[in-house]
Scaffold this motif. Structure first.
Motif, PDB file in Angstrom:
ATOM      1  N   GLU A  91       0.830  -1.207   0.000  1.00  0.00           N
ATOM      2  CA  GLU A  91       0.000   0.000   0.000  1.00  0.00           C
ATOM      3  C   GLU A  91       0.866   1.259   0.000  1.00  0.00           C
ATOM      4  N   MET A  92       1.964   1.229   0.742  1.00  0.00           N
ATOM      5  CA  MET A  92       2.880   2.367   0.760  1.00  0.00           C
ATOM      6  C   MET A  92       3.515   2.554  -0.623  1.00  0.00           C
ATOM      7  N   ASP A  93       3.822   1.454  -1.284  1.00  0.00           N
ATOM      8  CA  ASP A  93       4.391   1.530  -2.626  1.00  0.00           C
ATOM      9  C   ASP A  93       3.391   2.156  -3.602  1.00  0.00           C
ATOM     10  N   LYS A  94       2.124   1.785  -3.470  1.00  0.00           N
ATOM     11  CA  LYS A  94       1.084   2.387  -4.322  1.00  0.00           C
ATOM     12  C   LYS A  94       1.010   3.888  -4.087  1.00  0.00           C
ATOM     13  N   TRP A  95       1.052   4.287  -2.816  1.00  0.00           N
ATOM     14  CA  TRP A  95       0.995   5.704  -2.476  1.00  0.00           C
ATOM     15  C   TRP A  95       2.200   6.433  -3.059  1.00  0.00           C
ATOM     16  N   ALA A 109       4.034   5.553  -5.617  1.00  0.00           N
ATOM     17  CA  ALA A 109       3.935   5.603  -7.071  1.00  0.00           C
ATOM     18  C   ALA A 109       3.018   6.742  -7.504  1.00  0.00           C
ATOM     19  N   LYS A 110       1.976   6.982  -6.741  1.00  0.00           N
ATOM     20  CA  LYS A 110       1.022   8.037  -7.082  1.00  0.00           C
ATOM     21  C   LYS A 110       1.538   9.419  -6.713  1.00  0.00           C
ATOM     22  N   TRP A 111       2.155   9.536  -5.528  1.00  0.00           N
ATOM     23  CA  TRP A 111       2.483  10.855  -5.006  1.00  0.00           C
ATOM     24  C   TRP A 111       3.977  11.113  -4.787  1.00  0.00           C
ATOM     25  N   GLY A 112       4.811  10.113  -4.942  1.00  0.00           N
ATOM     26  CA  GLY A 112       6.226  10.231  -4.592  1.00  0.00           C
ATOM     27  C   GLY A 112       6.985  11.345  -5.277  1.00  0.00           C
ATOM     28  N   ASN A 113       6.703  11.611  -6.519  1.00  0.00           N
ATOM     29  CA  ASN A 113       7.412  12.663  -7.265  1.00  0.00           C
ATOM     30  C   ASN A 113       6.613  13.940  -7.360  1.00  0.00           C
ATOM     31  N   SER A 114       5.527  14.001  -6.658  1.00  0.00           N
ATOM     32  CA  SER A 114       4.648  15.165  -6.732  1.00  0.00           C
ATOM     33  C   SER A 114       4.986  16.146  -5.628  1.00  0.00           C
ATOM     34  N   SER A 115       5.007  17.428  -5.960  1.00  0.00           N
ATOM     35  CA  SER A 115       5.274  18.457  -4.942  1.00  0.00           C
ATOM     36  C   SER A 115       3.982  19.035  -4.356  1.00  0.00           C
TER      37      SER A 115
END
Length: 110
Positions: free
Chosen positions: A97-101, A103-109
């Motif tokens: 679940e953390m990986d999904k999060w 992937a969705k938000w990791g590179n987003s500011s």
């Protein structure tokens, strides 16, 4: 009327988990051991970014907290194998679940 505790979330359980898993490299070691048991040298090769002493430290930390099982085989020389305990394997769902999060938000500011 809601009490203060009901208004805000109580994150004490999450904080307790983060004390266990907050050790440097813990997530990487758990992820690698989720693929199956590993001997120390094999695990060290698989997570080559981690220095030997740091890997030793994180394995001890995870073992003390019931996430990793250390099994010693009476061979010459002695062989040691590390694997996830039931508690450690149960954490894999949270990691996914953390990986999904991420992937969705990791590179987003934002």
């Amino acid at each position: 009327m809601e009490s203060k505790k009901e208004e805000g979330q109580d994150f004490s359980n999450i904080c307790a988990v983060l004390q266990i898993l907050g050790a440097k490299w813990a997530f990487l070691v758990i992820a690698e051991l989720s693929k199956g048991p590993r001997r120390f040298k094999q695990l060290h090769r698989d997570v080559a970014i981690i220095k030997t002493q740091s890997l030793t430290d994180v394995l001890r930390h995870l073992e003390q907290n019931g996430i990793v099982l250390r099994k010693v085989f009476p061979t010459v020389p002695v062989s040691v194998e590390y694997s996830l305990t039931e508690k450690g394997r149960d954490f894999q769902l949270a990691l996914k679940e953390m990986d999904k999060w991420a992937a969705k938000w990791g590179n987003s500011s934002s």
